[in-house]
Write an enzyme that holds these catalytic residues in place. Structure first.
Site, PDB file in Angstrom:
ATOM      1  N   LEU A 115      85.722  14.982  42.650  1.00  0.00           N
ATOM      2  CA  LEU A 115      87.074  15.429  42.973  1.00  0.00           C
ATOM      3  C   LEU A 115      87.398  15.540  44.398  1.00  0.00           C
ATOM      4  O   LEU A 115      86.356  16.302  45.206  1.00  0.00           O
ATOM      5  CB  LEU A 115      87.608  16.576  42.109  1.00  0.00           C
ATOM      6  CG  LEU A 115      89.084  17.061  42.372  1.00  0.00           C
ATOM      7  CD1 LEU A 115      89.782  17.356  40.771  1.00  0.00           C
ATOM      8  CD2 LEU A 115      89.478  18.105  43.281  1.00  0.00           C
ATOM      9  N   GLY A 116      88.481  15.234  44.948  1.00  0.00           N
ATOM     10  CA  GLY A 116      88.785  15.465  46.609  1.00  0.00           C
ATOM     11  C   GLY A 116      89.938  15.902  46.945  1.00  0.00           C
ATOM     12  O   GLY A 116      91.035  16.002  45.839  1.00  0.00           O
ATOM     13  N   GLY A 123      93.409  15.001  48.628  1.00  0.00           N
ATOM     14  CA  GLY A 123      94.331  13.800  48.864  1.00  0.00           C
ATOM     15  C   GLY A 123      95.221  14.548  50.006  1.00  0.00           C
ATOM     16  O   GLY A 123      95.461  15.516  49.986  1.00  0.00           O
ATOM     17  N   ASP A 146      90.082  13.211  51.830  1.00  0.00           N
ATOM     18  CA  ASP A 146      90.468  11.771  51.760  1.00  0.00           C
ATOM     19  C   ASP A 146      91.792  11.726  52.766  1.00  0.00           C
ATOM     20  O   ASP A 146      92.770  12.322  52.732  1.00  0.00           O
ATOM     21  CB  ASP A 146      90.978  11.326  50.371  1.00  0.00           C
ATOM     22  CG  ASP A 146      91.481   9.946  50.456  1.00  0.00           C
ATOM     23  OD1 ASP A 146      90.666   8.902  50.347  1.00  0.00           O
ATOM     24  OD2 ASP A 146      92.566   9.602  50.658  1.00  0.00           O
ATOM     25  N   TYR A 163      98.125   8.046  57.768  1.00  0.00           N
ATOM     26  CA  TYR A 163      98.526   9.231  57.250  1.00  0.00           C
ATOM     27  C   TYR A 163      99.037  10.112  58.395  1.00  0.00           C
ATOM     28  O   TYR A 163      99.888  11.309  58.339  1.00  0.00           O
ATOM     29  CB  TYR A 163      97.541  10.137  56.651  1.00  0.00           C
ATOM     30  CG  TYR A 163      97.220   9.707  55.082  1.00  0.00           C
ATOM     31  CD1 TYR A 163      97.990   8.161  54.530  1.00  0.00           C
ATOM     32  CD2 TYR A 163      96.311  10.036  54.543  1.00  0.00           C
ATOM     33  CE1 TYR A 163      97.416   7.867  53.368  1.00  0.00           C
ATOM     34  CE2 TYR A 163      95.958   9.715  53.008  1.00  0.00           C
ATOM     35  CZ  TYR A 163      96.595   8.349  52.557  1.00  0.00           C
ATOM     36  OH  TYR A 163      96.043   7.936  51.377  1.00  0.00           O
ATOM     37  N   LYS A 172      90.611   5.438  56.350  1.00  0.00           N
ATOM     38  CA  LYS A 172      90.844   4.014  55.958  1.00  0.00           C
ATOM     39  C   LYS A 172      91.337   3.266  57.291  1.00  0.00           C
ATOM     40  O   LYS A 172      92.187   3.841  58.019  1.00  0.00           O
ATOM     41  CB  LYS A 172      91.998   4.022  54.812  1.00  0.00           C
ATOM     42  CG  LYS A 172      91.779   4.974  53.627  1.00  0.00           C
ATOM     43  CD  LYS A 172      92.846   4.969  52.605  1.00  0.00           C
ATOM     44  CE  LYS A 172      92.576   6.078  51.738  1.00  0.00           C
ATOM     45  NZ  LYS A 172      92.915   7.332  52.065  1.00  0.00           N
ATOM     46  N   HIS A 188      92.645  -0.479  53.544  1.00  0.00           N
ATOM     47  CA  HIS A 188      93.613   0.366  52.809  1.00  0.00           C
ATOM     48  C   HIS A 188      94.547  -0.577  51.795  1.00  0.00           C
ATOM     49  O   HIS A 188      95.070  -0.131  50.785  1.00  0.00           O
ATOM     50  CB  HIS A 188      94.546   1.088  53.857  1.00  0.00           C
ATOM     51  CG  HIS A 188      95.423   2.254  53.450  1.00  0.00           C
ATOM     52  ND1 HIS A 188      95.825   3.361  54.012  1.00  0.00           N
ATOM     53  CD2 HIS A 188      95.875   2.662  52.113  1.00  0.00           C
ATOM     54  CE1 HIS A 188      96.264   4.349  53.518  1.00  0.00           C
ATOM     55  NE2 HIS A 188      96.531   3.907  52.135  1.00  0.00           N
TER      56      HIS A 188
END
Length: 311
Positions: free
Chosen positions: A19-20, A22, A47, A52, A81, A114
């Site tokens: 689990l990360g 976001g 992540d 972003y 990414k 991406h």
């Protein structure tokens, strides 16, 4: 509270926490504060992405937590990414180095393409590009990403928003295999066929929007708000969000829930110390609608647009 998420083994032998955090739509100070808090809580998987526009803040938080002795660099699994504007093979290494500079890191653990669709490059500050799409073949981009592993700039490379046929084309032509495909996946859009395809080929599915994009005012999506969801939460003494995250984990998916709310960040991390019964896992299938919340519809006419295929 569990201090660490269990890990899952990638096809190159490396380990990734299941689990990360976001960070899409986590802007600047939000990304900084949420990353700091997540590392304090026990998250070891973060992540982000060039598009972003928060790599600098995420990286600052990591550096501070390393300096404070909360984590070491080796303990944190960092993903970023390659943006669509950097698909031209001549730009790939420079783009990765730019992300590393933003993050203040010597390497990332995972570098993803991406999207399979490239966008016209004007300059690095035109982060989101425009809808001037290019015909750069993602295989040519991938070959440059393989060199980033050779250079030690990333430990692993992977895909994002690729369909099964595109994934197979990469697998048939690659020197270094992708380890993951990061896609939209949640109870409302379960990706069963793509998950089965990934499993056959040794790829892990990572889930962005693992809770869809909740709209509390509308009580949407149903899997967070309806009576069945509430009853499941009561049965396990959990929240509906924890039930959904646990569901994905039991499917073998790595969810990447985004939040800038401290209590929610903690809540989302508590998905490891309980298990849904096989009947309750099967019961979640009722929520599948086949509707994406992130269709990238502006790219839908492109030859590499991934979502015209069934999966």
């Amino acid at each position: 509270m569990t201090n660490r998420a269990p890990t899952i083994r990638l096809n190159n032998g490396r380990e990734m926490p299941i689990l990360g955090l976001g960070t899409w739509k986590s802007f600047e100070s939000d990304a900084y504060h949420s990353t700091r808090h997540a590392l304090d809580v026990g998250y070891r998987h973060l992540d982000t992405a060039f598009v972003y526009e928060n790599e600098t803040e995420v990286g600052q938080a990591i550096s501070e937590k390393i300096a404070e002795g909360v984590v070491t660099r080796e303990e944190v699994f960092v993903t970023t990414k390659l943006g669509g504007i950097h698909h031209d093979p001549a730009l790939v290494e420079r783009a990765c180095r730019l992300s590393l500079s933003n993050l203040g890191l010597e390497y990332v653990d995972l570098y993803l393409m991406h999207m399979p669709v490239g966008q016209k490059f004007h300059n690095d500050s035109n982060v989101h590009g425009t809808l001037e799409l290019t015909d750069v073949d993602y295989l040519d981009t991938w070959r440059e990403m393989e060199k980033l592993v050779d250079l030690g700039l990333t430990r692993s490379i992977g895909l994002s928003n690729f369909n099964a046929a595109q994934t197979e084309r990469v697998l048939a032509n690659c020197r270094i295999r992708p380890v993951v495909n990061q896609v939209e996946c949640h109870p409302g859009f379960q990706q069963r066929q793509l998950r089965e395809h990934a499993k056959r080929h040794g790829l892990i599915i990572c889930a962005y929007c693992p809770l869809a994009r909740p709209q509390p005012a509308r009580q949407w999506p149903p899997f967070l708000y309806d009576e069945h969801a509430q009853n499941l939460a009561k049965k396990y003494g959990r929240t509906t969000a924890q039930i959904c995250l646990r569901y994905l984990i039991q499917l073998g998916v790595v969810p990447l829930p985004k939040s800038s709310n401290k209590a929610r960040i903690e809540e989302n991390f508590r998905a490891f110390d309980f298990e849904l019964s096989p009947e309750d896992v099967a019961g979640m299938e009722q929520y599948h609608t086949g509707q994406r919340t992130v269709p990238f519809s502006g790219m839908s006419g492109h030859k590499y647009y991934p979502f015209n295929d069934e999966f």
